[in-house]
Design a protein around this motif. Structure first.
Motif, PDB file in Angstrom:
ATOM      1  N   ILE A 221      -5.193  -5.707   0.376  1.00  0.00           N
ATOM      2  CA  ILE A 221      -3.776  -5.878   0.900  1.00  0.00           C
ATOM      3  C   ILE A 221      -3.433  -4.111   0.244  1.00  0.00           C
ATOM      4  N   ASN A 222      -3.778  -3.240  -0.874  1.00  0.00           N
ATOM      5  CA  ASN A 222      -3.279  -2.109  -1.409  1.00  0.00           C
ATOM      6  C   ASN A 222      -3.965  -1.555  -0.674  1.00  0.00           C
TER       7      ASN A 222
ATOM      8  N   ARG B 147      -4.271  -0.654   2.728  1.00  0.00           N
ATOM      9  CA  ARG B 147      -3.329   0.052   3.840  1.00  0.00           C
ATOM     10  C   ARG B 147      -1.661   0.513   3.361  1.00  0.00           C
ATOM     11  N   LYS B 148      -1.323   0.306   2.291  1.00  0.00           N
ATOM     12  CA  LYS B 148      -0.460   1.216   1.844  1.00  0.00           C
ATOM     13  C   LYS B 148      -0.807   2.467   2.012  1.00  0.00           C
ATOM     14  N   THR B 149       0.133   3.114   2.516  1.00  0.00           N
ATOM     15  CA  THR B 149       0.505   4.679   2.112  1.00  0.00           C
ATOM     16  C   THR B 149       0.656   5.001   0.971  1.00  0.00           C
ATOM     17  N   GLU B 150       1.614   4.555   0.157  1.00  0.00           N
ATOM     18  CA  GLU B 150       1.723   5.433  -0.772  1.00  0.00           C
ATOM     19  C   GLU B 150       2.082   3.858  -2.709  1.00  0.00           C
ATOM     20  N   CYS B 151       2.372   4.237  -3.304  1.00  0.00           N
ATOM     21  CA  CYS B 151       2.085   3.516  -4.164  1.00  0.00           C
ATOM     22  C   CYS B 151       3.358   2.813  -4.746  1.00  0.00           C
ATOM     23  N   ILE B 152       3.257   2.440  -5.797  1.00  0.00           N
ATOM     24  CA  ILE B 152       4.621   1.416  -6.231  1.00  0.00           C
ATOM     25  C   ILE B 152       5.616   2.195  -6.771  1.00  0.00           C
TER      26      ILE B 152
ATOM     27  N   THR C 290      -5.250  10.639  -4.704  1.00  0.00           N
ATOM     28  CA  THR C 290      -5.592   9.321  -4.831  1.00  0.00           C
ATOM     29  C   THR C 290      -7.443   9.617  -5.800  1.00  0.00           C
TER      30      THR C 290
ATOM     31  N   ARG D 296      -6.859   1.986  -6.072  1.00  0.00           N
ATOM     32  CA  ARG D 296      -7.119   2.785  -5.813  1.00  0.00           C
ATOM     33  C   ARG D 296      -5.622   2.989  -7.008  1.00  0.00           C
TER      34      ARG D 296
ATOM     35  N   CYS E 137      -2.450   6.538  -7.685  1.00  0.00           N
ATOM     36  CA  CYS E 137      -2.214   6.849  -8.492  1.00  0.00           C
ATOM     37  C   CYS E 137      -2.563   8.237  -8.814  1.00  0.00           C
TER      38      CYS E 137
END
Ligand SMILES: [Zn+2]
Length: 51
Positions: A6-7, A9-14, A24, A31, A33
Motif C-alpha cells: 500500500i505504501n 503506491r503512495k506518491t507522497e509521505c504522511i 526517497t 520507503r 521520506c
C-alpha cells in the motif's frame, strides 16, 4: 498485500512530501521520506541539546 504494498503506491509521505527519487530512500523494504527524516533528526538533536 500488506502495508508495504500500500505504501509503495503512495506518491507522497504522511506529511505531504513528494516521494521523488531524490526525496526517497529505502530502509528494510520501506520507503522513507528524506525531508521527514531530516526533521526527525533535527528535532531529536534539539531535544538532546535542550534537555
Ligand atoms: Zn515527509
Amino acid at each position: 498485500m500488506g502495508p508495504p504494498a500500500i505504501n509503495a503506491r503512495k506518491t507522497e509521505c504522511i506529511h505531504g512530501h513528494p516521494f521523488t527519487t531524490a526525496n526517497t530512500y529505502w530502509h528494510r523494504g520501506w520507503r522513507q521520506c528524506r525531508t521527514c527524516n531530516l526533521h526527525a533528526v533535527k528535532a531529536y538533536r534539539t531535544r538532546l541539546e535542550t534537555a
